[in-house]
Design a protein around this motif. Structure first.
Motif, PDB file in Angstrom:
ATOM      1  N   ILE A  39       0.852  -1.190   0.000  1.00  0.00           N
ATOM      2  CA  ILE A  39       0.000   0.000   0.000  1.00  0.00           C
ATOM      3  C   ILE A  39       0.893   1.248   0.000  1.00  0.00           C
ATOM      4  N   ALA A  40       0.756   2.013  -1.059  1.00  0.00           N
ATOM      5  CA  ALA A  40       1.611   3.196  -1.172  1.00  0.00           C
ATOM      6  C   ALA A  40       1.181   4.264  -0.177  1.00  0.00           C
ATOM      7  N   PRO A  41       2.128   4.896   0.501  1.00  0.00           N
ATOM      8  CA  PRO A  41       1.777   5.996   1.414  1.00  0.00           C
ATOM      9  C   PRO A  41       1.261   7.200   0.641  1.00  0.00           C
ATOM     10  N   LEU A 137      -7.901   0.287  -1.090  1.00  0.00           N
ATOM     11  CA  LEU A 137      -6.624   0.767  -0.570  1.00  0.00           C
ATOM     12  C   LEU A 137      -5.851   1.483  -1.673  1.00  0.00           C
ATOM     13  N   GLY A 138      -5.209   2.594  -1.288  1.00  0.00           N
ATOM     14  CA  GLY A 138      -4.453   3.395  -2.247  1.00  0.00           C
ATOM     15  C   GLY A 138      -5.343   4.429  -2.916  1.00  0.00           C
ATOM     16  N   ILE A 139      -4.704   5.312  -3.613  1.00  0.00           N
ATOM     17  CA  ILE A 139      -5.465   6.343  -4.314  1.00  0.00           C
ATOM     18  C   ILE A 139      -6.172   5.722  -5.518  1.00  0.00           C
ATOM     19  N   GLN A 140      -7.147   6.449  -6.051  1.00  0.00           N
ATOM     20  CA  GLN A 140      -7.897   5.941  -7.194  1.00  0.00           C
ATOM     21  C   GLN A 140      -6.955   5.691  -8.374  1.00  0.00           C
ATOM     22  N   GLY A 141      -7.139   4.528  -8.991  1.00  0.00           N
ATOM     23  CA  GLY A 141      -6.314   4.159 -10.139  1.00  0.00           C
ATOM     24  C   GLY A 141      -4.997   3.513  -9.769  1.00  0.00           C
ATOM     25  N   SER A 142      -4.712   3.337  -8.495  1.00  0.00           N
ATOM     26  CA  SER A 142      -3.434   2.744  -8.098  1.00  0.00           C
ATOM     27  C   SER A 142      -3.439   1.220  -8.202  1.00  0.00           C
ATOM     28  N   GLY A 143      -4.617   0.636  -8.382  1.00  0.00           N
ATOM     29  CA  GLY A 143      -4.695  -0.817  -8.498  1.00  0.00           C
ATOM     30  C   GLY A 143      -4.763  -1.548  -7.176  1.00  0.00           C
ATOM     31  N   GLY A 144      -5.005  -0.833  -6.094  1.00  0.00           N
ATOM     32  CA  GLY A 144      -5.109  -1.490  -4.797  1.00  0.00           C
ATOM     33  C   GLY A 144      -6.387  -2.311  -4.684  1.00  0.00           C
ATOM     34  N   PRO A 145      -6.443  -3.257  -3.754  1.00  0.00           N
ATOM     35  CA  PRO A 145      -7.631  -4.107  -3.604  1.00  0.00           C
ATOM     36  C   PRO A 145      -8.839  -3.311  -3.147  1.00  0.00           C
ATOM     37  N   ILE A 146     -10.020  -3.693  -3.655  1.00  0.00           N
ATOM     38  CA  ILE A 146     -11.286  -3.036  -3.305  1.00  0.00           C
ATOM     39  C   ILE A 146     -12.263  -4.134  -2.879  1.00  0.00           C
ATOM     40  N   LEU A 147     -12.846  -3.972  -1.704  1.00  0.00           N
ATOM     41  CA  LEU A 147     -13.785  -4.953  -1.159  1.00  0.00           C
ATOM     42  C   LEU A 147     -15.123  -4.288  -0.866  1.00  0.00           C
ATOM     43  N   VAL A 210      11.671   9.499   5.070  1.00  0.00           N
ATOM     44  CA  VAL A 210      11.368   8.101   4.768  1.00  0.00           C
ATOM     45  C   VAL A 210       9.890   7.881   5.054  1.00  0.00           C
ATOM     46  N   LEU A 211       9.128   7.606   3.999  1.00  0.00           N
ATOM     47  CA  LEU A 211       7.697   7.388   4.156  1.00  0.00           C
ATOM     48  C   LEU A 211       7.424   6.032   4.803  1.00  0.00           C
ATOM     49  N   GLY A 212       6.259   5.959   5.364  1.00  0.00           N
ATOM     50  CA  GLY A 212       5.861   4.690   5.964  1.00  0.00           C
ATOM     51  C   GLY A 212       5.703   3.604   4.921  1.00  0.00           C
ATOM     52  N   SER A 213       5.689   2.366   5.388  1.00  0.00           N
ATOM     53  CA  SER A 213       5.591   1.208   4.489  1.00  0.00           C
ATOM     54  C   SER A 213       4.598   0.211   5.080  1.00  0.00           C
ATOM     55  N   LEU A 214       3.650  -0.231   4.237  1.00  0.00           N
ATOM     56  CA  LEU A 214       2.668  -1.235   4.646  1.00  0.00           C
ATOM     57  C   LEU A 214       2.573  -2.297   3.557  1.00  0.00           C
ATOM     58  N   THR A 215       2.769  -3.544   3.936  1.00  0.00           N
ATOM     59  CA  THR A 215       2.667  -4.684   3.022  1.00  0.00           C
ATOM     60  C   THR A 215       1.696  -5.691   3.625  1.00  0.00           C
ATOM     61  N   LEU A 216       0.716  -6.116   2.839  1.00  0.00           N
ATOM     62  CA  LEU A 216      -0.270  -7.098   3.283  1.00  0.00           C
ATOM     63  C   LEU A 216       0.029  -8.443   2.629  1.00  0.00           C
ATOM     64  N   GLY A 217       0.055  -9.521   3.450  1.00  0.00           N
ATOM     65  CA  GLY A 217       0.376 -10.841   2.939  1.00  0.00           C
ATOM     66  C   GLY A 217       1.859 -11.118   2.876  1.00  0.00           C
ATOM     67  N   GLY A 218       2.689 -10.284   3.463  1.00  0.00           N
ATOM     68  CA  GLY A 218       4.133 -10.475   3.441  1.00  0.00           C
ATOM     69  C   GLY A 218       4.827  -9.283   4.080  1.00  0.00           C
ATOM     70  N   TYR A 219       6.026  -8.993   3.592  1.00  0.00           N
ATOM     71  CA  TYR A 219       6.802  -7.873   4.150  1.00  0.00           C
ATOM     72  C   TYR A 219       7.755  -7.348   3.084  1.00  0.00           C
ATOM     73  N   ASP A 220       8.312  -6.183   3.363  1.00  0.00           N
ATOM     74  CA  ASP A 220       9.299  -5.557   2.479  1.00  0.00           C
ATOM     75  C   ASP A 220      10.675  -5.796   3.088  1.00  0.00           C
ATOM     76  N   ALA A 221      11.416  -6.735   2.498  1.00  0.00           N
ATOM     77  CA  ALA A 221      12.710  -7.129   3.060  1.00  0.00           C
ATOM     78  C   ALA A 221      13.750  -6.030   2.976  1.00  0.00           C
ATOM     79  N   SER A 222      13.504  -5.003   2.183  1.00  0.00           N
ATOM     80  CA  SER A 222      14.486  -3.923   2.053  1.00  0.00           C
ATOM     81  C   SER A 222      14.418  -2.934   3.210  1.00  0.00           C
ATOM     82  N   ARG A 223      13.419  -3.078   4.094  1.00  0.00           N
ATOM     83  CA  ARG A 223      13.205  -2.055   5.108  1.00  0.00           C
ATOM     84  C   ARG A 223      13.743  -2.410   6.491  1.00  0.00           C
ATOM     85  N   PHE A 224      14.354  -3.568   6.698  1.00  0.00           N
ATOM     86  CA  PHE A 224      14.795  -3.915   8.048  1.00  0.00           C
ATOM     87  C   PHE A 224      15.967  -4.894   8.014  1.00  0.00           C
ATOM     88  N   VAL A 225      16.600  -5.014   9.169  1.00  0.00           N
ATOM     89  CA  VAL A 225      17.676  -5.985   9.379  1.00  0.00           C
ATOM     90  C   VAL A 225      17.087  -7.143  10.184  1.00  0.00           C
TER      91      VAL A 225
END
Length: 712
Positions: A39-41, A137-147, A210-225
């Motif tokens: 989900i893009a900030p 989720l996300g701004i319109q047209g971003s392709g985020g999931p819609i329920l 540094v903007l926030g980061s949210l990943t659903l169903g997993g994680y962003d391995a580039s953001r932590f040790v």
């Protein structure tokens, strides 16, 4: 038995094939698993106690975009309604992330007013109007999931300045009804690989923000040790992300260190709130180390400009040592620079008149308020696996030109849906286990059947040599004087197609057998004996018997007919039988005496009896023969008494009667006459006993013995 064994082997083979097929079914079909959703900030920094990196969501029809924070402790979505700002106050409208108006949404379905109780431990609550509406989720047209039909609560209070998007997977309960969370619904609809998320709050002081980061169903391995420490979820679902803070220490730029936590505590990790809530003793240690002053009006540590400059100069780092408990075990360190605590608070925060710097530390009234909020998550990355019920906290990594690296977290084998049901792999494994279980059950049943048959056979064999075997083991037949009265000689005699029996060579010494039994034997084919039952024919079917020898030697016509002993091979009607003696029961003796004929007047010591051929006739009188034809030849040359053979009819005729048929249940000793024995595919049918005293029953057996190949 051969047929039964073949059937059993066939069943075992079929079970083996089922197990083998189920093993192949365990292999999942080749399909592409869904990818994690990032989900893009919003690119905005919002809040009256931050600033914090926010995220955009879409609500209603037509879509209304609003900005919210991420809440790890909440499952529903909260947004601010138009009453949260005064009419025409554009600054408020923007500062609160814009407002959602349910009256303009055609898909809004109101459910009622309920309290926002997630943060009640911190005395933070409000009343919200809940309803169902479309949520993306996300701004319109971003392709985020819609329920569709997601739970949304709208409020106007200032306690929560911006709304929140809940990433907790717990079902949402309100008004006596329960509804799945957004995260669980995404998984149920196969839009994410698992009910998990990875999140960091972001910050403004690192790099170029540094903007926030949210990943659903997993994680962003580039953001932590990564580290090896994993925390289990707590039993209390309202405070499930609990960690042990074993120590808090600080080191200033000049090397001075301070212990900021007198003893270890358990703390709740919650991104819904911004500050860190610690015990009073810890807050007082912070006050001493950094020169902080507590403001009673706002209940905050406000920082004036001079203190702010001094703290920047010290540039201390604060280290949180975390473990699964308050002491011991594996631990990990999360290091926060002073910049993490250099935040801005402004109205409408209660007790704050103007924008000012503050240190985001709060005094906790009790242990239920110990909380690590968004301040802590600026430098740490949180990964929560709701299905495996564990989570991890790692130190954030900050590098130039960070490239997103999404890693999916796959579900457990038993987590096919958020509620129950299990994955397809788990269901297939369940089918295989069921097949194996069915195979074991079938094997057990077959083993029980074989054991029972073996036990029954052993029982029959054990009783074979006893004086009185059970009635169900004896096949009814016509007793013969020449044969012993054992079980194996109970056979129905069958008339042959030849006019005369096959000749046999007489045995010397046997011709005077009948001399042992004196008396007038004219007009009798066989010596009358007590072991020759006539119960097969009722009184109405009796007729005058005629004298016939069963067997004679046609190769010696000048010699009178002689009877052959049963021990000569081929001399018996049924070869291979092993005679055994049987003691008659009272019932059988009664039957014998009931149907036996009175003694002949001419020979008080003997009685007339029917020949074998007469027994198989249909009751029609036979032509009379002279006594000369049927008389037993006198052989005075044979010494008296004659030598007795070792077996067979050399013994005096037995007075024992045969048992009437009770069962057709076969054994290995008594094969069936019409079905091939107990191995017949027609099974072992049970028949009712046949009483010899019943003419109808006797006629049934008699007619059965006739058939197309019977004589007479």
């Amino acid at each position: 038995m051969l047929f039964q064994h073949s059937t059993i082997l066939l069943l075992l083979a079929q079970c083996a094939l089922l197990v083998r097929a189920s093993g192949h079914a365990l292999q999942p079909r080749a399909s592409t698993a869904p990818n994690p959703v990032s989900i893009a900030p919003s690119q905005n920094w919002d809040g009256d106690d931050g600033p914090w990196s926010s995220f955009t969501i879409q609500i209603g029809t037509p879509v209304q975009d609003v900005r919210v924070f991420i809440s790890s402790g909440n499952a529903a979505t909260w947004i601010v309604l138009p009453g949260g700002c005064n009419a025409g106050d554009s600054n408020c409208l923007n500062n609160r992330g814009t407002l959602f108006n349910p009256n303009t949404s055609s898909t809004w379905r109101e459910l009622g007013n309920f309290e926002l109780s997630t943060e009640q431990n911190l005395n933070l609550s409000a009343v919200a109007t809940f309803g169902n509406d479309t949520l993306g989720l996300g701004i319109q047209g971003s392709g985020g999931p819609i329920l569709q039909n997601q739970v949304i609560g709208g409020y106007t209070d200032n306690v929560f300045y911006l709304g929140v998007f809940g990433v907790n997977s717990a079902p949402i309960n309100f008004g006596g009804r329960t509804q799945a969370s957004y995260l669980a619904t995404l998984f149920d609809q196969k839009l994410i690989p698992s009910i998990t998320f990875g999140y960091t709050a972001g910050n403004q002081y690192r790099l170029k923000q540094v903007l926030g980061s949210l990943t659903l169903g997993g994680y962003d391995a580039s953001r932590f040790v990564p580290n090896a420490l994993t925390f289990p979820l707590a039993a209390d679902s309202s405070r499930s992300l609990m960690v042990g803070i074993q120590s808090i220490s600080s080191v200033s730029g000049n090397g001075a260190s301070s212990n900021l936590l007198p003893k270890g505590i358990m703390s709740y990790v919650d991104s819904t709130v911004p500050q860190i809530w610690l015990p009073l003793e810890a807050c007082q240690a912070f006050e001493k180390a950094f020169g902080l002053t507590f403001d009673e009006t706002s209940q905050l540590y406000l920082v004036n400009s001079s203190l702010h400059n001094r703290l920047q100069t010290q540039n201390a780092t604060i280290t949180f040592t975390l473990g699964a408990g308050i002491s011991g075990g594996q631990t990990t360190d999360i290091i926060l620079p002073y910049s993490s605590f250099d935040l801005l608070v402004e109205p409408p925060t209660p007790g704050v008149a103007n924008s000012t710097k503050y240190f985001p530390l709060r005094r906790a009234a009790n242990e239920s308020q110990y909380t690590l909020g968004r301040t802590f998550l600026q430098e740490s990355y949180l990964i929560v696996d709701w299905q495996r019920r564990n989570f991890s906290i790692s130190q954030c990594a900050f590098t130039d030109n960070m490239q997103e690296n999404l890693v999916p977290i796959m579900p457990t084998a038993s987590s096919g849906s958020s509620n129950s049901g299990g994955s397809s792999t788990g269901k297939t494994a369940g089918i295989a286990v069921g097949v194996v279980g069915a195979f074991l059950i079938v094997t057990g049943i077959i083993g029980a059947i074989l054991w029972r048959k073996h036990k029954k056979t052993s029982k029959y064999q054990a009783t074979e040599g006893e004086e009185t075997p059970p009635e169900e083991t004896i096949r009814q037949g016509f007793g013969k004087g020449e044969l012993d009265t054992g079980n194996d000689n109970q056979r129905f005699e069958m008339a042959g197609s030849e006019p005369r029996p096959k000749p046999y060579v007489p045995v010397g010494g046997w011709v005077d057998e009948k001399a042992r039994y004196p008396g007038d034997r004219s007009n009798m084919a066989e010596v009358e004996g007590g072991d020759i039952p006539t119960a097969e024919l009722g009184p109405s079917q009796r007729f005058q018997t005629q004298g016939y020898h069963e067997m004679y030697d046609p190769s010696a016509p000048e010699s009178p007919p002689v009877e052959l002993p049963a021990s000569i091979p081929g001399g018996n009607e049924l070869e291979g039988s092993t005679p055994t003696s049987v003691t008659s029961s009272p019932r059988q003796r009664s039957i014998r005496s009931r149907f036996s004929k009175p003694s002949s007047p001419s020979s008080p010591s003997s009685t007339k009896r029917r020949s074998i051929k007469d027994r198989f006739s249909s009751g029609r009188p036979q032509p009379s023969r002279t006594s000369t034809q049927d008389s037993i030849p006198s052989l005075p040359s044979v010494p008296w008494p004659p030598p007795r053979p070792s077996r067979g009819p050399s013994s005096p005729p037995s007075t024992e009667a045969f048992f009437s048929p009770v069962s057709r249940q076969g054994t290995s000793t008594f094969p069936s006459d019409d079905e091939g024995g107990p191995s017949s595919p027609r099974g072992n049918a049970i028949l009712s006993p046949v009483s010899p005293s019943s003419p109808q029953a006797t006629r049934g057996i008699f007619e059965r013995l006739r058939g197309p190949n019977r004589q007479g």
